[in-house]
Design an enzyme around this catalytic site. Sequence first.
Site, mmCIF file in Angstrom:
data_model
loop_
_atom_site.group_PDB
_atom_site.id
_atom_site.type_symbol
_atom_site.label_atom_id
_atom_site.label_comp_id
_atom_site.label_asym_id
_atom_site.label_seq_id
_atom_site.Cartn_x
_atom_site.Cartn_y
_atom_site.Cartn_z
ATOM 1 N N ASP A 24 0.162 4.549 -2.040
ATOM 2 C CA ASP A 24 -0.425 5.693 -2.729
ATOM 3 C C ASP A 24 -0.682 6.821 -1.735
ATOM 4 O OD1 ASP A 24 -1.285 4.940 -5.747
ATOM 5 O OD2 ASP A 24 -1.276 3.178 -4.458
ATOM 6 N N GLN A 77 0.851 -5.697 -12.590
ATOM 7 C CA GLN A 77 2.025 -4.824 -12.430
ATOM 8 C C GLN A 77 3.189 -5.547 -11.760
ATOM 9 O OE1 GLN A 77 -1.169 -3.967 -11.411
ATOM 10 N NE2 GLN A 77 -1.410 -1.751 -11.350
#
Length: 352
Positions: A241, A200
């Site tokens: 997260d 990513q």
Amino acid sequence: MHREDHGLAELLKYENIAWYEDGVVRILDRRVYPYEKKTVECRSHQEVAQAITDMVTQSGGPFLAVQMGMALASHEAKDRPVEERMAYLAEAARTLSQARPTTAEKLRLMTDRSLAAAHIAMENGRDLTSAIVADAIETINRRYHEVRLLANHLAAQFPDQGVVMTQCFGETIVGMMLLACREQGKTVRFICPETRPFLQGARLTASVIADMGFEVHVITDNMPAWIMAREQVDVLTSAADIITMDGHVVNKVGTFQLALAAAYHNIPYFVTGTPNFEHESVESIVIEERDVEQVKTHLGRSVVREGVNAYYPAFDITPPKLVNGVVTPKGIFSPYDLKTYYGEGDVSTVVV
């Protein structure tokens, strides 16, 4: 409505994250971007949940995807009696919110919003699906606005002509911090560890940075400690997260070791996001274990011989002692004082 994605890279436009139209949710496949621009078409809410599980979209992408998945669920049940339709939506909410176990509480906030929008539409005799889509767009627009505020605080920590190292893909935060650097008149160079196994950092973060006209270098995941010193990195930053109320940062596996290296080199580490009221302490965290075949292969080819095993925890946990500040839309907070983020009764439903 003024769209807050104006000026951002194409990857961050709402339609390229997740979009419902005519019984289909289309999600830009981040697993193969930028060397292939492919859209995954989901024709049931279960397929949307599976796409989230399979990392078709990630970072902040699932927040919009689950709401568009709820619109699709409403469409699936459009011919059912109203009570059955609402029951179907409630079941769809459970399915969608559990697509990524570690972030289930955040996803549930989004599906709860969709359920509330459907209830209001039902009471007012309006179309449920249209109401859910409208609420999804309003929610992501509000989230982007909050991230813009956050990004202003983050960019203020970057020196002009500075060097910033990122981790994984912070989605909207990446684009907004670049806009903030531009608005603050700062020239900043970025270094992105690649972030195996989905890359990513190399594919998404570096693409957005390059698309928006900033200098960026990609490094492999075993280079950061050396590069921090050699390139005189000024700031390490990542999204999260989950940020627990006791100051622990749950983020893409590898964040902990980056924070350790940064601390050794006296480089401040700023994490971006909002504290998660549902996670009072780190003990409430469940780390998602993903398919180890994703570690044993790279770009479709096996990188180990038969019989070799692997581990793949999706996240790790960085303790508050390694975090210099938690950057939020309200400002920068100590990881040891996150309860002050929430005023009396102010439990925000904006997921950042």
